[in-house]
Design an enzyme around this catalytic site. Sequence first.
Site, PDB file in Angstrom:
ATOM      1  N   GLY A  21      90.332  13.716   9.520  1.00 25.11           N
ATOM      2  CA  GLY A  21      89.961  12.106   8.183  1.00 25.11           C
ATOM      3  C   GLY A  21      88.560  11.717   8.676  1.00 25.11           C
ATOM      4  N   CYS A  22      87.992  11.236   9.627  1.00 28.32           N
ATOM      5  CA  CYS A  22      87.572   9.766  10.407  1.00 28.32           C
ATOM      6  C   CYS A  22      88.282   8.825  10.141  1.00 28.32           C
ATOM      7  CB  CYS A  22      86.413   9.196   9.460  1.00 28.32           C
ATOM      8  SG  CYS A  22      84.779  10.775   9.357  1.00 28.32           S
ATOM      9  N   GLY A  23      88.747   8.153  10.809  1.00 25.85           N
ATOM     10  CA  GLY A  23      89.325   6.383  11.844  1.00 25.85           C
ATOM     11  C   GLY A  23      88.227   6.351  11.904  1.00 25.85           C
ATOM     12  N   ARG A  50      92.916  11.753  12.837  1.00 26.58           N
ATOM     13  CA  ARG A  50      91.929  11.070  11.801  1.00 26.58           C
ATOM     14  C   ARG A  50      90.511  11.928  12.354  1.00 26.58           C
ATOM     15  NH1 ARG A  50      93.398   8.531   7.875  1.00 26.58           N
ATOM     16  NH2 ARG A  50      91.534   8.657   6.761  1.00 26.58           N
TER      17      ARG A  50
END
Lengths: 387, 247
Positions: A21-23, A50
Site C-alpha cells: 500500500g505504498c510506504g 507496503r
Amino acid sequence: MVEITNNQGFAISNDPKDASGCGIFGIFNTKGDLIDGSRVVSAIDIMRDRGNGLGSGYAAYGIYPEFKNYYALHLMIDDDLAKRAVEDFLERRVMVAERSGIPTRGMKNRKRPMFFVYFVLPRAQGTKAESEYMSESDADEFINKLVFFINENINGAFVISSGKNMGVFKGIGYPDEIANFFRIERYKAFCWTAHNRFPTNTPGWWGGAHPFGLLDWTVVHNGEISSYGANKRYLEMHGYKCTQKTDTEAIVYLADLIVRKHHIPIELLAKIFSAPLWEEIERMPQEQKQLYKALRIIYGRALLNGPFSILLTFKGGIMALNDRIKLRPLVVGKKDYTYYFSSEEAAIKHVCSDIKDISSPDAGEPVIARLNNEAYNVYYGVEDEED
Amino acid sequence: MKRIDAHNLKYAVLNELVRQAIAEDHDKIVLDGVCGQYYIGCGIAKPVEIVVNGVPGNDLGAFMEGPTIIVNEDAQDGIGNTMSSGEIIIHGNAGDVLGYSMRGGSIFVKGDVGYRACIHMKAYKEDISPTVVIGGCAGAFMGEYMAGGTLILLGLNRDKKRLTGNYLGTGMHGGAIFVRQSVDETLCSPEVILNKPDDKDMEKILVNVKKFCSIFGYDCDKIINDEFVKITPKSKRPYGNLYIPGP
C-alpha cells in the site's frame, strides 16, 4: 514521447501475496545537521511489506556541498547513444562544471540504466561564451525548460532530479536493494525522503519510481490522483509536459508552477491541493471564506482529488500533506530539531526509539519544517548574497 | 507463558511462532521488540492472552475470536478489523479505522484514535454486540455507516484538541455513540440525532467506564459524573430514498 523500450527489467516478486500500500518516510533536521543515509534506509525497510519490489527511491538534500551553486542534474540513461545525445545537448546549452557517474554497486540479474550527475549552470543562448548574468529565477526557468526538453525529446535519457545541492536516487527494487545499488549509506543529508512501491497504475520502470523531482522539488506519494487528467491538462496549458507515465509527477509540476512561478506560499499550496470542501468554506469567517473561495476558483484544476499522503520537499524545507478527507496514513514525529514523517509509526520508533512527540496531522492540514536561517545560508548561501 | 523476541522477524514468521505457541497450549504469549509486524493475533479463536511490547503493525487482532491482546505502546491502523470476540487494550494512541466492521468483543484505548473509528461496526440481536471505549479524542468520520454496537468517547487529557472531527455518524443506521461532555452539532451528519442518555444507557456507560478506569488507572467517579451525549441514527435506512424517492 520518449519510448521506454530498454531497461524495463521488471522484477518478479516471490512473495505469495501482494499486501502492499505504498510506504513513505522522511527525516528533516531544521538546524541542518546531516543525517546518515543508512537511517532512512532502515526506516523505510521496516515498511517493506507496503512495497512490492517494483520501485523505490530516495531524495537527499545537502549532499553536494562542493557544487552547491550548480544545478545537479541526475540523469538516467539507457545506452551510449543516448548518453552522447544528452552530452552534445548539454554542451550547447549549459556550462558543465563537473560530470561523473553516480556511484553504484552491481545488481544481480537485473537490467538497469546508467546514472550520471552533471553539475551545470545555464549558458546564454547556446553560445560558448561565458554565461551572462542571469537572475536566479531566469536560471531556474532555463533549467526547467532544459529538463523538459531532454525528457521529451532525447530518446533513452531522463533527468530524474535537477535541483541544487540535492539529488534523487531511484529504480526498480525493494528499498534495501535500491539503497545498496546507489550506496545510499555513503550520503549524509539534512533532508531525506524515501518511497517504497511502484508508480500508480503503471508497470514499474526505473524512471517511474518515486521520488519525482524537478528543480528543487521532489515528491514521494502514497495514493492515487483521480484528478490526474484535469491536472495534466491544466499543466499542459502552462507548458509542463507529463512524460513519466504516472500521476505523481503532476504534483511536482503543480508545486513548481504555483509556488515558483505564481509566488503562492507553500502553506496555501496545501490548501489548493487539499482544498476544504465547500460546506467547510461556508462555515469559515468572512475573510478566510473569501481567500479559500478565490483559491478554489482560480486553482480548481490544481486540486488533487483522490486518496493521498505526500512528502513534498523544496529548497530548505519539507511539507507533509494528506488528502482532504485523509484516506491514507501519515504520522509525524518530532524530537529536538528533527522531524520524522512516515506511513507507519513503527518506522519512526525504529530509528528514534525514545521519541515522545508523535501525532497524525488532520486531513488537508500541512506539516511544514524549514531550515533555520543559519543553516539555510550554509546550504544555499550564495543566492542570498545575490539578492 | 511463552516469550517471543520479535526483533527483525517478518510478520509471517512472527505470526507463525504465535500460532505454534498456542498449539503448544501456552495461555499467555509475550512479544518483545515488536516493530510494525502486521496481523498479530489475526484469526485466532482461543482465549489466550497476547502482550505486545513495541508498536504492532496494521490489522492487529483482525478476525479474532476470543483472545485478549494488550499493547503497551501506541498501535497503528485497522485494529480489531472485523473481530468477533475477545478484547484489545491499547495503552497508547491508536491509528485510523479502529474497530472497522467489528462484530463483537471490546476495545479499550487509553489515548487518541485517528480517522474513521468504528466505521461499519455491527451487532447481532441483543447479545452479540461490540463495545469500544476511547479515552482521548477521535478524528473525522467516527461511526460512519455504523450499524450496531456501543462506542464511548471520553475526551480525557484533551487540552485544546478537538474532541471529534467532521462527519460524525455519517450514514449511521444502528448502535449508539456516547460522548462525554458535549458534541459540536455542526460536525454531526444529518442522519443522526442527539439525546440525553436514559438510565439504561447510563448503566451501560458506567459498566464500561469502570472497566476502562480499572485498566488504565483513572478515577471513575470524576469521569462518570460528567454529562454524556447520546448519538443515535434517525433511521435504520438513511439512504433508502437516495436513488428511488420513497412514498
